[in-house]
Each structure stands twice: as structure tokens, then as C-alpha cells.
Scaffold this motif. Structure first.
Motif, PDB file in Angstrom:
ATOM      1  N   MET A  65       0.828  -1.204   0.000  1.00 30.76           N
ATOM      2  CA  MET A  65       0.000   0.000   0.000  1.00 30.76           C
ATOM      3  C   MET A  65       0.865   1.259   0.000  1.00 30.76           C
ATOM      4  O   MET A  65       0.522   2.255  -0.643  1.00 30.76           O
ATOM      5  CB  MET A  65      -0.932   0.000   1.211  1.00 30.76           C
ATOM      6  N   SER A  66       2.001   1.209   0.668  1.00 30.04           N
ATOM      7  CA  SER A  66       2.887   2.379   0.693  1.00 30.04           C
ATOM      8  C   SER A  66       3.404   2.701  -0.710  1.00 30.04           C
ATOM      9  O   SER A  66       3.517   3.867  -1.084  1.00 30.04           O
ATOM     10  CB  SER A  66       4.056   2.152   1.651  1.00 30.04           C
TER      11      SER A  66
ATOM     12  N   ARG B 281       0.521   4.347  -2.657  1.00 27.47           N
ATOM     13  CA  ARG B 281       0.396   5.756  -2.276  1.00 27.47           C
ATOM     14  C   ARG B 281       1.505   6.599  -2.902  1.00 27.47           C
ATOM     15  O   ARG B 281       1.262   7.688  -3.412  1.00 27.47           O
ATOM     16  CB  ARG B 281       0.431   5.910  -0.752  1.00 27.47           C
ATOM     17  N   GLN B 282       2.743   6.074  -2.847  1.00 32.01           N
ATOM     18  CA  GLN B 282       3.873   6.800  -3.432  1.00 32.01           C
ATOM     19  C   GLN B 282       3.680   6.979  -4.936  1.00 32.01           C
ATOM     20  O   GLN B 282       3.965   8.049  -5.478  1.00 32.01           O
ATOM     21  CB  GLN B 282       5.179   6.049  -3.185  1.00 32.01           C
TER      22      GLN B 282
ATOM     23  N   LEU C 100       0.863   7.112  -6.652  1.00 36.97           N
ATOM     24  CA  LEU C 100      -0.174   8.113  -6.906  1.00 36.97           C
ATOM     25  C   LEU C 100       0.330   9.521  -6.612  1.00 36.97           C
ATOM     26  O   LEU C 100       0.039  10.470  -7.339  1.00 36.97           O
ATOM     27  CB  LEU C 100      -1.423   7.802  -6.084  1.00 36.97           C
ATOM     28  N   ARG C 101       1.107   9.650  -5.541  1.00 40.91           N
ATOM     29  CA  ARG C 101       1.667  10.952  -5.180  1.00 40.91           C
ATOM     30  C   ARG C 101       2.642  11.448  -6.252  1.00 40.91           C
ATOM     31  O   ARG C 101       2.607  12.609  -6.647  1.00 40.91           O
ATOM     32  CB  ARG C 101       2.372  10.834  -3.824  1.00 40.91           C
TER      33      ARG C 101
ATOM     34  N   ALA D  21      -7.263   3.940  -9.514  1.00 42.99           N
ATOM     35  CA  ALA D  21      -7.522   5.220  -8.828  1.00 42.99           C
ATOM     36  C   ALA D  21      -8.483   6.068  -9.639  1.00 42.99           C
ATOM     37  O   ALA D  21      -9.400   6.696  -9.087  1.00 42.99           O
ATOM     38  CB  ALA D  21      -6.218   5.958  -8.594  1.00 42.99           C
TER      39      ALA D  21
END
Length: 66
Positions: A24-25, A28-29, A31-32, A62
Motif C-alpha cells: 500500500m505504501s 500511495r507513493q 499516486l503521489r 484510482a
């Protein structure tokens, strides 16, 4: 039963290999980096050590989720 030839790896002889999970990290990275940093999918993939198709799937999920 599937016959295996000499030098035929198991994954070519019909044995399925598990797909490694993406943490998951890293999602998130990714997408960021795509949204905030404006990097390309290829740059994000290289930065996170995943394939370009993985980054593409993350972006697609997403986008579909809203």
C-alpha cells in the motif's frame, strides 16, 4: 498432466506463478508521484522498482474509483 521438456521451466509447463503483491505504501507513493510531482509512469516505475504496467494499473484503479 503437462509434459515438461528438457530445460523447460515450470512456469512454461503450465504451473502458475503467484503475482507479487504491491505494498500500500508503494501504491500511495505512485499516486503521489503521478499527481503531485508530475512524473511519467516510466519514471514512477523506475523510482519505485515496479513495472510500468503496475503503475498503469494503479493509476487506472484510482481513476475508476474517483
Amino acid at each position: 498432466m503437462t509434459q515438461r521438456g528438457i530445460g523447460c521451466p515450470a512456469f512454461l509447463a503450465g504451473a502458475a506463478m503467484p503475482t507479487p503483491r504491491v505494498l500500500m505504501s508503494k501504491i500511495r507513493q505512485a499516486l503521489r508521484l503521478l499527481a503531485d510531482a508530475g512524473l511519467s509512469m516510466r519514471q514512477v516505475a523506475a523510482a519505485l522498482g515496479v513495472s510500468k504496467s503496475t503503475v498503469s494499473e494503479i493509476a487506472m484503479y484510482a481513476r475508476d474509483a474517483g
